[in-house]
Structures are given as structure tokens and as C-alpha cells.
Design an enzyme around this catalytic site. Structure first.
Site, short mmCIF file in Angstrom:
data_model
loop_
_atom_site.label_atom_id
_atom_site.label_comp_id
_atom_site.label_asym_id
_atom_site.label_seq_id
_atom_site.Cartn_x
_atom_site.Cartn_y
_atom_site.Cartn_z
N ALA A 20 0.84 -1.20 0.00
CA ALA A 20 0.00 0.00 0.00
C ALA A 20 0.88 1.26 0.00
O ALA A 20 0.58 2.24 -0.69
CB ALA A 20 -0.93 0.00 1.21
N SER A 40 -8.03 1.11 7.63
CA SER A 40 -7.40 -0.03 8.28
C SER A 40 -8.36 -0.56 9.33
O SER A 40 -9.38 0.07 9.62
CB SER A 40 -6.07 0.38 8.91
OG SER A 40 -5.44 -0.72 9.53
N ARG A 41 -8.02 -1.72 9.88
CA ARG A 41 -8.89 -2.26 10.94
C ARG A 41 -8.80 -1.43 12.21
O ARG A 41 -9.69 -1.51 13.06
CB ARG A 41 -8.48 -3.71 11.24
CG ARG A 41 -8.84 -4.69 10.15
CD ARG A 41 -8.27 -6.05 10.43
NE ARG A 41 -6.82 -6.05 10.41
CZ ARG A 41 -6.06 -7.11 10.63
NH1 ARG A 41 -6.62 -8.27 10.92
NH2 ARG A 41 -4.74 -7.03 10.58
N HIS A 83 -9.17 -10.41 0.18
CA HIS A 83 -9.53 -9.75 -1.08
C HIS A 83 -11.00 -9.90 -1.41
O HIS A 83 -11.67 -8.95 -1.82
CB HIS A 83 -8.70 -10.34 -2.23
CG HIS A 83 -7.26 -9.91 -2.22
ND1 HIS A 83 -6.36 -10.30 -3.18
CD2 HIS A 83 -6.57 -9.11 -1.35
CE1 HIS A 83 -5.18 -9.78 -2.91
NE2 HIS A 83 -5.28 -9.06 -1.81
N LYS A 101 -3.16 -8.70 -6.78
CA LYS A 101 -3.08 -10.11 -7.12
C LYS A 101 -2.55 -10.89 -5.90
O LYS A 101 -1.92 -10.29 -5.03
CB LYS A 101 -2.22 -10.31 -8.36
CG LYS A 101 -0.77 -9.78 -8.23
CD LYS A 101 0.13 -10.79 -7.61
CE LYS A 101 1.16 -10.40 -6.71
NZ LYS A 101 1.64 -11.20 -5.67
N ASP A 182 1.42 -16.20 -4.20
CA ASP A 182 2.18 -14.96 -4.08
C ASP A 182 3.12 -14.75 -5.26
O ASP A 182 3.25 -13.63 -5.75
CB ASP A 182 2.98 -14.96 -2.78
CG ASP A 182 3.15 -13.56 -2.22
OD1 ASP A 182 4.22 -12.98 -2.41
OD2 ASP A 182 2.19 -13.04 -1.62
#
Length: 332
Positions: A20, A40-41, A83, A101, A182
Site C-alpha cells: 500500500a 485499516s482495521r 480480497h 493479485k 504470491d
């Protein structure tokens, strides 16, 4: 979807991790982009990220970001396992989405998001920078023009050594860890960009003690007889190389095939030709942002360069590889 033509496009950022940060650093250099909000959380994490990057609005939850009426599009940079839920909520709120991705954990989740975006006529794109890279696009043009004849084989590898630490995102099955999602998504996407979706999939993996793949090798068979030999690894240093071998020549990418600085064209009877791509600006994520914004200004709900069908095809292949190697994630 109504085109946005008369003002800057306001971006929201979901998550505050390293990718990010890189995306925001690139986004500020994209003409017509405004980094408007981050979520954000935890509110303190969002506020710290906002202060660090000069972002005017910070939200302590995804729901608050989705409900922000000033945000046009959101970049989803959460762990893989988040996601689907995050993108779904944003699409339901009418937000355009650029999702990192791998698009989701599996094809079923990806198909649900694509169906939702199409139903709501809302923009959705996977953040697959390889498809937007000008050097990769030049390679695909040469291949399409017959520069190496008929493509017979594509080879690609992506890997590095990462210590197996419980709880680290790369080794944690709860967040979609392992080499395949990943790293392996890149060689698979690269091969399918050139050959299309395979009609046969063979794979072998070394599984870690935590149940995710530390290393995966793939042999994909494609209509017409072409093959793709692909690998990804978290336990071996790889060269990040790729080779496209045809009936009349080959193209070699010595490093970073997923966003290469250049490549070499080899053809019998002629000297090798080396091509150099344009200098990369920032980290390279600006290519994704620029394509999203082009689509939003044109009123398009899907990028022709990163189409939904390509994303879904790659997810089908990744599912097939995991089925053959025995990798499953919680809840599947």
C-alpha cells in the site's frame, strides 16, 4: 457507470502495509489522481498512514471507507484471504475497485466478484502490472507479428528464499500463504498472456510443515501443442527469468520477466537484437492506476488490457495446480 471527466479521481487505499505504501508513493505522481482516504482495521493505524503520506481522511474500518461518498475507487492491498470480502463490500457500495493479485484465493470467489461487478456495472480490475508493462506489451506484439514463428514453449521462474516462520503471511495458510499464490501467479499469467488458458495441468510441490507450498513446478499443456514450464519457490534463489521459444526464434528475458527492463530476440542467421524498455517510474504501480483512471474517465467497467476473463482463467489454473499438489486453505 458515469464517466468521471471534470475533476481529479479520488482514491481510497484499503490496508497500510508495504505494498500500500509503494502504491501511494507512485499514485501521487499520476496526473489527475488524488489520494483521498485510507482505511485499516484500527483507526490509529489508518491515521498514522494518512499522516505519513499526507492523506486527508482516515477510516477505522472497511465499512467506513465503502460508505465514504467522496471516494471514487479503492485499491485493495489486504492479505490474499481478505480480497474477496473487501472487494465484495466495496462493489456493493458502488465503488470501483483495483484489487491486488492474486485476485482471490480461488476461482469461485473470483467468479462471484466478476459477476457482481458486471451486474452492478461497476469497474473492477486485478492489479496485474505485467499485462500493462510496456516492455511485456512489446514482447506480445512481436510474438503476435510472428517474430519467432509459432510459439512452442514458454518457460518462467520466480522465487527467492524466505525463512519458514510461523505466522508470516507467506507461510500462513489462513491468509493464502505459499509460493503459488504470491509468486506463481506471475509465471502463470505470463504464460497465459502468450498461450491462452491450458487444457492440461500437471504440477508437483514441496509442502512446508505449515501446509502451504514452499516450491511448485508446473507443466501446462495448451491447445495446438504448446507447453509452459513454470516454477515458483520460497526455498530457492531463482533468476526471475523467462524464455519464449518458437519455430523461428526465441525471446529471452534475463531478469524480472513480470516487469522487465528489456529482452533479447534471437533468430537463426542474424545477430541477437536487444530491446530496452522505457525507464520505470517509481515502483511501477502507476501503470495500474493510470489504466484504472483511463477506464473511469471513459466510462468503462473493465480494462481491455487486464480483462476479467484473463483473471478468471488464471484463477482456474491456480486452482488446478493446488488440486494436484494438495494445497487447501481454511474454509475451502
Amino acid at each position: 457507470m458515469q464517466p468521471i471527466t471534470d475533476r481529479p479521481i479520488r482514491w481510497g487505499i484499503l490496508a497500510t502495509g508495504g505494498i500500500a505504501t509503494s502504491f501511494v508513493e507512485d499514485l501521487v505522481a499520476v496526473p489527475g489522481a488524488e489520494v483521498f482516504a485510507v482505511a485499516s482495521r484500527r483507526t490509529d493505524s489508518a491515521r498514522a498512514f494518512a499522516d505519513r503520506h499526507g492523506i486527508p481522511h482516515a477510516h477505522g474500518s472497511l465499512a467506513d471507507l465503502a460508505a465514504d461518498p467522496e471516494v471514487d475507487v479503492v485499491y485493495v492491498a489486504t492479505p490474499h484471504s481478505a480480497h474477496h470480502a473487501g472487494t465484495k463490500l466495496l462493489l456493493e457500495a458502488g465503488k470501483a475497485v483495483l484489487c491486488e493479485k492474486p485476485f482471490t484465493l480461488n476461482h469461485g470467489q473470483a467468479a462471484e466478484l466478476v459477476s457482481l461487478a458486471r451486474k452492478r456495472e461497476t469497474f473492477l480490475m486485478e492489479a496485474m502490472w505485467t499485462y500493462l508493462d510496456p516492455t511485456v506489451r512489446r514482447i506480445t506484439e512481436l510474438v503476435a507479428d510472428g517474430a519467432i514463428g509459432e510459439v512452442r514453449t514458454v518457460q518462467a521462474e520466480f522465487g527467492f528464499v524466505e525463512a519458514e516462520v510461523p505466522g508470516h503471511r507467506l507461510w500462513d495458510p489462513a491468509v493464502g500463504g505459499g509460493a503459488l499464490l504470491d509468486l506463481g501467479v506471475y509465471p502463470v499469467a505470463f504464460a497465459q498472456l502468450l498461450l491462452g488458458e491450458p487444457d492440461s495441468v500437471q504440477a508437483q510441490a514441496r509442502l512446508s510443515g505449515l501446509g502451504v507450498d514452499a516450491r511448485t513446478s508446473m507443466l501446462l499443456g495448451h491447445p495446438g501443442g504448446a507447453t509452459a514450464l513454470l516454477s515458483c519457490s520460497l526455498d530457492a534463489q531463482c533468476g526471475q527469468r523467462a524464455s519464449i521459444q518458437g519455430s523461428a526464434g526465441r525471446i529471452e528475458i534475463d531478469r524480472d520477466f513480470f516487469h522487465p527492463a528489456g529482452f533479447t530476440l534471437h533468430r537463426p542467421g542474424t545477430e541477437p537484437e536487444t530491446f530496452h524498455g522505457p525507464a520505470r517510474i517509481g515502483h511501477g504501480y502507476g501503470l495500474e492506476a493510470a489504466e484504472v483512471m483511463r477506464c473511469l474517465r471513459a466510462g468503462e467497467t473493465e480494462s481491455p488490457l487486464v480483462p476479467h476473463d484473463s483473471t478468471l482463467a488464471v484463477m482456474r489454473t491456480l486452482d488446478a495446480v493446488r488440486e494436484r499438489t494438495g494445497v487447501r486453505y481454511p474454509g475451502e
